[in-house]
Design a protein around this motif. Structure first.
Motif, PDB file in Angstrom:
ATOM      1  N   ALA A  23     -47.197 -42.286   3.408  1.00  0.00           N
ATOM      2  CA  ALA A  23     -46.393 -42.071   2.204  1.00  0.00           C
ATOM      3  C   ALA A  23     -45.236 -41.114   2.463  1.00  0.00           C
ATOM      4  O   ALA A  23     -44.130 -41.307   1.937  1.00  0.00           O
ATOM      5  CB  ALA A  23     -47.276 -41.528   1.087  1.00  0.00           C
ATOM      6  N   VAL A  24     -45.459 -40.073   3.275  1.00  0.00           N
ATOM      7  CA  VAL A  24     -44.398 -39.083   3.511  1.00  0.00           C
ATOM      8  C   VAL A  24     -43.484 -39.469   4.669  1.00  0.00           C
ATOM      9  O   VAL A  24     -42.506 -38.765   4.946  1.00  0.00           O
ATOM     10  CB  VAL A  24     -44.989 -37.675   3.769  1.00  0.00           C
ATOM     11  CG1 VAL A  24     -45.828 -37.225   2.581  1.00  0.00           C
ATOM     12  CG2 VAL A  24     -45.803 -37.619   5.055  1.00  0.00           C
ATOM     13  N   GLY A  25     -43.793 -40.581   5.357  1.00  0.00           N
ATOM     14  CA  GLY A  25     -42.914 -41.045   6.428  1.00  0.00           C
ATOM     15  C   GLY A  25     -43.438 -40.811   7.829  1.00  0.00           C
ATOM     16  O   GLY A  25     -42.733 -41.079   8.812  1.00  0.00           O
ATOM     17  N   LEU A  26     -44.660 -40.317   7.978  1.00  0.00           N
ATOM     18  CA  LEU A  26     -45.254 -40.143   9.310  1.00  0.00           C
ATOM     19  C   LEU A  26     -45.895 -41.470   9.693  1.00  0.00           C
ATOM     20  O   LEU A  26     -47.105 -41.648   9.609  1.00  0.00           O
ATOM     21  CB  LEU A  26     -46.289 -38.998   9.288  1.00  0.00           C
ATOM     22  CG  LEU A  26     -45.771 -37.665   8.721  1.00  0.00           C
ATOM     23  CD1 LEU A  26     -46.876 -36.623   8.743  1.00  0.00           C
ATOM     24  CD2 LEU A  26     -44.569 -37.181   9.523  1.00  0.00           C
ATOM     25  N   ARG A  27     -45.053 -42.415  10.099  1.00  0.00           N
ATOM     26  CA  ARG A  27     -45.467 -43.812  10.236  1.00  0.00           C
ATOM     27  C   ARG A  27     -45.243 -44.345  11.639  1.00  0.00           C
ATOM     28  O   ARG A  27     -44.483 -43.790  12.425  1.00  0.00           O
ATOM     29  CB  ARG A  27     -44.665 -44.701   9.276  1.00  0.00           C
ATOM     30  CG  ARG A  27     -44.800 -44.379   7.812  1.00  0.00           C
ATOM     31  CD  ARG A  27     -43.894 -45.308   7.005  1.00  0.00           C
ATOM     32  NE  ARG A  27     -43.955 -45.007   5.584  1.00  0.00           N
ATOM     33  CZ  ARG A  27     -42.910 -45.025   4.775  1.00  0.00           C
ATOM     34  NH1 ARG A  27     -41.714 -45.323   5.259  1.00  0.00           N
ATOM     35  NH2 ARG A  27     -43.041 -44.753   3.495  1.00  0.00           N
ATOM     36  N   ASN A  28     -45.873 -45.467  11.910  1.00  0.00           N
ATOM     37  CA  ASN A  28     -45.611 -46.277  13.087  1.00  0.00           C
ATOM     38  C   ASN A  28     -44.130 -46.652  13.080  1.00  0.00           C
ATOM     39  O   ASN A  28     -43.634 -47.236  12.118  1.00  0.00           O
ATOM     40  CB  ASN A  28     -46.502 -47.527  13.015  1.00  0.00           C
ATOM     41  CG  ASN A  28     -46.325 -48.453  14.204  1.00  0.00           C
ATOM     42  OD1 ASN A  28     -45.349 -48.369  14.938  1.00  0.00           O
ATOM     43  ND2 ASN A  28     -47.272 -49.352  14.370  1.00  0.00           N
ATOM     44  N   LEU A  29     -43.427 -46.352  14.164  1.00  0.00           N
ATOM     45  CA  LEU A  29     -41.986 -46.627  14.195  1.00  0.00           C
ATOM     46  C   LEU A  29     -41.680 -48.119  14.219  1.00  0.00           C
ATOM     47  O   LEU A  29     -40.553 -48.529  13.916  1.00  0.00           O
ATOM     48  CB  LEU A  29     -41.358 -45.945  15.415  1.00  0.00           C
ATOM     49  CG  LEU A  29     -41.439 -44.411  15.419  1.00  0.00           C
ATOM     50  CD1 LEU A  29     -40.750 -43.852  16.663  1.00  0.00           C
ATOM     51  CD2 LEU A  29     -40.829 -43.835  14.154  1.00  0.00           C
ATOM     52  N   GLY A  30     -42.679 -48.924  14.579  1.00  0.00           N
ATOM     53  CA  GLY A  30     -42.464 -50.359  14.586  1.00  0.00           C
ATOM     54  C   GLY A  30     -42.700 -51.005  13.243  1.00  0.00           C
ATOM     55  O   GLY A  30     -42.536 -52.209  13.096  1.00  0.00           O
ATOM     56  N   THR A  31     -43.114 -50.220  12.257  1.00  0.00           N
ATOM     57  CA  THR A  31     -43.382 -50.746  10.914  1.00  0.00           C
ATOM     58  C   THR A  31     -42.184 -50.479  10.025  1.00  0.00           C
ATOM     59  O   THR A  31     -41.728 -49.342   9.899  1.00  0.00           O
ATOM     60  CB  THR A  31     -44.622 -50.058  10.298  1.00  0.00           C
ATOM     61  OG1 THR A  31     -45.731 -50.256  11.164  1.00  0.00           O
ATOM     62  CG2 THR A  31     -44.932 -50.642   8.927  1.00  0.00           C
ATOM     63  N   ALA A  32     -41.687 -51.516   9.408  1.00  0.00           N
ATOM     64  CA  ALA A  32     -40.520 -51.359   8.538  1.00  0.00           C
ATOM     65  C   ALA A  32     -40.891 -50.554   7.314  1.00  0.00           C
ATOM     66  O   ALA A  32     -41.961 -50.738   6.730  1.00  0.00           O
ATOM     67  CB  ALA A  32     -39.997 -52.731   8.117  1.00  0.00           C
ATOM     68  N   ALA A  33     -40.007 -49.639   6.936  1.00  0.00           N
ATOM     69  CA  ALA A  33     -40.231 -48.876   5.708  1.00  0.00           C
ATOM     70  C   ALA A  33     -40.126 -49.816   4.524  1.00  0.00           C
ATOM     71  O   ALA A  33     -39.341 -50.764   4.539  1.00  0.00           O
ATOM     72  CB  ALA A  33     -39.198 -47.763   5.594  1.00  0.00           C
ATOM     73  N   PRO A  34     -40.916 -49.582   3.491  1.00  0.00           N
ATOM     74  CA  PRO A  34     -40.813 -50.438   2.297  1.00  0.00           C
ATOM     75  C   PRO A  34     -39.393 -50.413   1.749  1.00  0.00           C
ATOM     76  O   PRO A  34     -38.742 -49.370   1.718  1.00  0.00           O
ATOM     77  CB  PRO A  34     -41.790 -49.789   1.308  1.00  0.00           C
ATOM     78  CG  PRO A  34     -42.725 -48.987   2.158  1.00  0.00           C
ATOM     79  CD  PRO A  34     -41.926 -48.532   3.341  1.00  0.00           C
ATOM     80  N   ALA A  35     -38.926 -51.576   1.329  1.00  0.00           N
ATOM     81  CA  ALA A  35     -37.574 -51.651   0.776  1.00  0.00           C
ATOM     82  C   ALA A  35     -37.406 -50.706  -0.395  1.00  0.00           C
ATOM     83  O   ALA A  35     -36.336 -50.157  -0.627  1.00  0.00           O
ATOM     84  CB  ALA A  35     -37.280 -53.083   0.331  1.00  0.00           C
ATOM     85  N   ALA A  36     -38.500 -50.482  -1.100  1.00  0.00           N
ATOM     86  CA  ALA A  36     -38.442 -49.618  -2.283  1.00  0.00           C
ATOM     87  C   ALA A  36     -38.148 -48.174  -1.921  1.00  0.00           C
ATOM     88  O   ALA A  36     -37.811 -47.372  -2.785  1.00  0.00           O
ATOM     89  CB  ALA A  36     -39.761 -49.677  -3.043  1.00  0.00           C
ATOM     90  N   ALA A  37     -38.256 -47.820  -0.642  1.00  0.00           N
ATOM     91  CA  ALA A  37     -38.041 -46.428  -0.250  1.00  0.00           C
ATOM     92  C   ALA A  37     -36.593 -46.004  -0.429  1.00  0.00           C
ATOM     93  O   ALA A  37     -36.274 -44.833  -0.297  1.00  0.00           O
ATOM     94  CB  ALA A  37     -38.461 -46.214   1.198  1.00  0.00           C
ATOM     95  N   ARG A  38     -35.703 -46.949  -0.724  1.00  0.00           N
ATOM     96  CA  ARG A  38     -34.297 -46.577  -0.890  1.00  0.00           C
ATOM     97  C   ARG A  38     -34.073 -45.749  -2.152  1.00  0.00           C
ATOM     98  O   ARG A  38     -33.107 -45.034  -2.263  1.00  0.00           O
ATOM     99  CB  ARG A  38     -33.435 -47.843  -0.962  1.00  0.00           C
ATOM    100  CG  ARG A  38     -33.509 -48.690   0.295  1.00  0.00           C
ATOM    101  CD  ARG A  38     -32.459 -49.796   0.274  1.00  0.00           C
ATOM    102  NE  ARG A  38     -32.714 -50.752   1.337  1.00  0.00           N
ATOM    103  CZ  ARG A  38     -33.326 -51.910   1.152  1.00  0.00           C
ATOM    104  NH1 ARG A  38     -33.765 -52.245  -0.043  1.00  0.00           N
ATOM    105  NH2 ARG A  38     -33.504 -52.749   2.154  1.00  0.00           N
ATOM    106  N   GLY A  39     -34.952 -45.858  -3.117  1.00  0.00           N
ATOM    107  CA  GLY A  39     -34.781 -45.091  -4.356  1.00  0.00           C
ATOM    108  C   GLY A  39     -35.970 -44.182  -4.587  1.00  0.00           C
ATOM    109  O   GLY A  39     -37.101 -44.595  -4.375  1.00  0.00           O
ATOM    110  N   LYS A  40     -35.707 -42.960  -5.035  1.00  0.00           N
ATOM    111  CA  LYS A  40     -36.811 -42.000  -5.211  1.00  0.00           C
ATOM    112  C   LYS A  40     -37.851 -42.545  -6.163  1.00  0.00           C
ATOM    113  O   LYS A  40     -39.048 -42.432  -5.934  1.00  0.00           O
ATOM    114  CB  LYS A  40     -36.269 -40.677  -5.739  1.00  0.00           C
ATOM    115  CG  LYS A  40     -37.356 -39.651  -6.009  1.00  0.00           C
ATOM    116  CD  LYS A  40     -36.799 -38.342  -6.522  1.00  0.00           C
ATOM    117  CE  LYS A  40     -36.144 -37.558  -5.434  1.00  0.00           C
ATOM    118  NZ  LYS A  40     -35.806 -36.177  -5.853  1.00  0.00           N
TER     119      LYS A  40
END
Length: 439
Positions: free
Chosen positions: A334-351
């Motif tokens: 949730a805070v962004g400590l993620r697998n770098l090969g996994t795309a961030a959810p598109a929804a992450a563009r807005g708070k």
């Protein structure tokens, strides 16, 4: 199986700091009512030995180890069932300090400046003409954040506390709400359950029974030592035959905390009839020993076999980590400590849309079995489990799904059911969010 599930049971959480030997006041005010509460239906109870918290107050390693043993033995001797509850040692759950750091990053320093313990230290220093932060450790300052992590890690709904602890629960609520605002609805804001009816037992000198006043009666002190300590309770100078007041009588208040209503009424009448203090103290000794003696025997057996307690705590840690480990993985992502090969959810563009991500939800049903479900980013049900015998088994199944994705379905087919109308493509998309990092 239906594709919907009933609400999760209420979760209660209680921590005991490992810095001293339990006394009668601890038993009446915390241990006895908490053991009774752990037996209520529809409740999940979490009890932990707060040894990280102990480091804030105590720098004697032997004392912390001994206190941990004595407190664990006391709770078990008083009837706490480690099979029915989560009973664990705080330091055995590494996810708790990790969550402490995540919470520290969303908690304002100004909030911590207002914490009662920190303010008391500052006020004491200023009154003495010292630097306001003299002898104030970062541990003392951060105490509310660690307590918040204790509570929020296990999604506790209720935290039984005295009125002096309400501030810490309010701080934990603030931490949860701030985190959820930034990263989505992951943490459960807890509520304080005020223990209005819990007796504050007086000590030997009539003040509140407390280690700070050196006026305690250890819960499992030997029988003859118990008799001697009770004989030392402060009373007034009224002689046998003179009527005595129950109001303000430490002896009467302690008796009342252990006796039934008819027994209490009997001692009240004896006070009015002028019972001698020696006889009243003998009545108190016999009433306390009646309740404590069977527990004392069990306590001594446990103290004599510390490895048995250690094994129970390790088993409790395994159960607790079966809940904490996958949840911490969810929070890391949730805070962004993620697998770098996994795309961030598109929804992450807005708070406001940062919350949009799939999530596993674990819960326990009234049948005593453990379930989980998988929801997509819009909280639509994708996958529902059948019941597992333990939270660990449920967590292992979740871990397999997170690691293997759709491939795990074949091996778990008899334990899972897709929601009506859900396709493999939808499942695959959700499960890819949990893909483990590649080394």
């Amino acid at each position: 199986m239906n594709s919907t599930a009933s609400p999760s049971p209420q979760r209660f959480l209680t921590g005991i700091t490992t810095t001293g030997t339990p006394h009668l006041g601890n038993f009446v005010g915390s241990i006895r009512p908490s053991v009774a509460a752990s037996r209520l239906p529809g409740v999940q109870s979490f009890y932990f030995l707060a040894d990280y918290h102990a480091l804030i107050k105590c720098d004697d390693p032997a004392r912390i180890q001994r206190s941990t043993l004595e407190i664990a033995a006391s709770w078990l001797a008083a009837g706490l069932d480690p099979e029915r509850v989560m009973f664990y040692r705080q330091s055995d759950i590494p996810e708790i300090p990790e969550l402490t750091w995540l919470l520290a990053c969303v908690t304002g320093k100004g909030v911590l400046n207002r914490a009662h313990a920190y303010k008391a230290s500052v006020d004491k220093n200023e009154a003495a003409g010292n630097d306001p932060d003299a002898d104030v450790t970062a541990g003392l300052f951060m105490y509310p954040v660690l307590m918040g992590a204790d509570i929020l890690m296990f999604k506790a709904h209720k935290v039984p506390v005295g009125r002096d602890q309400i501030q810490h629960i309010e701080m934990a609520r603030d931490m949860a709400q701030h985190f959820n605002h930034l990263y989505g609805e992951h943490l459960v804001p807890p509520e304080a359950q005020i223990e209005e009816s819990v007796a504050l037992l007086p000590g030997l000198d009539g003040r509140k029974m407390s280690k700070s006043y050196d006026n305690t009666i250890p819960l499992f002190t030997p029988r003859e030592q118990l008799r001697k300590l009770i004989a030392g309770i402060v009373t007034d100078s009224r002689a046998p035959g003179e009527a005595k007041d129950t109001e303000g009588s430490a002896l009467f208040q302690i008796y009342q905390a252990f006796a039934s209503e008819p027994e209490t009424a009997g001692l009240r009448q004896a006070y009015a009839d002028g019972i001698g203090w020696g006889d009243a103290k003998q009545m108190l000794f016999e009433r306390i020993d009646q309740e404590v003696a069977p527990m004392r025997e069990q306590y001594q057996a446990l103290i004599g076999h510390p490895q048995k307690i250690e094994a129970l705590l390790q088993a409790g840690a395994e159960k607790a980590r079966a809940v904490a480990t996958p949840f911490m993985g969810e929070l890391r992502r949730a805070v962004g400590l993620r697998n770098l090969g996994t795309a961030a959810p598109a929804a992450a563009r807005g708070k406001a849309a940062k919350a949009a991500s799939p999530a596993f939800k674990q819960y326990r049903e009234k049948d005593g079995r453990f379930y989980f479900k998988l929801l997509d980013a819009e909280a639509q049900l994708l996958l529902q489990s059948q019941g597992f015998d333990s939270p660990r088994d449920a967590a292992l199944a979740i871990g397999q799904l997170q690691k293997e994705g759709l491939a795990a379905l074949a091996g778990l087919n008899d334990k899972l059911e897709k929601a009506v109308g859900i396709t493999d493509s939808q499942l695959d998309s959700a499960l890819k969010f949990f893909a483990p990092e590649e080394s």
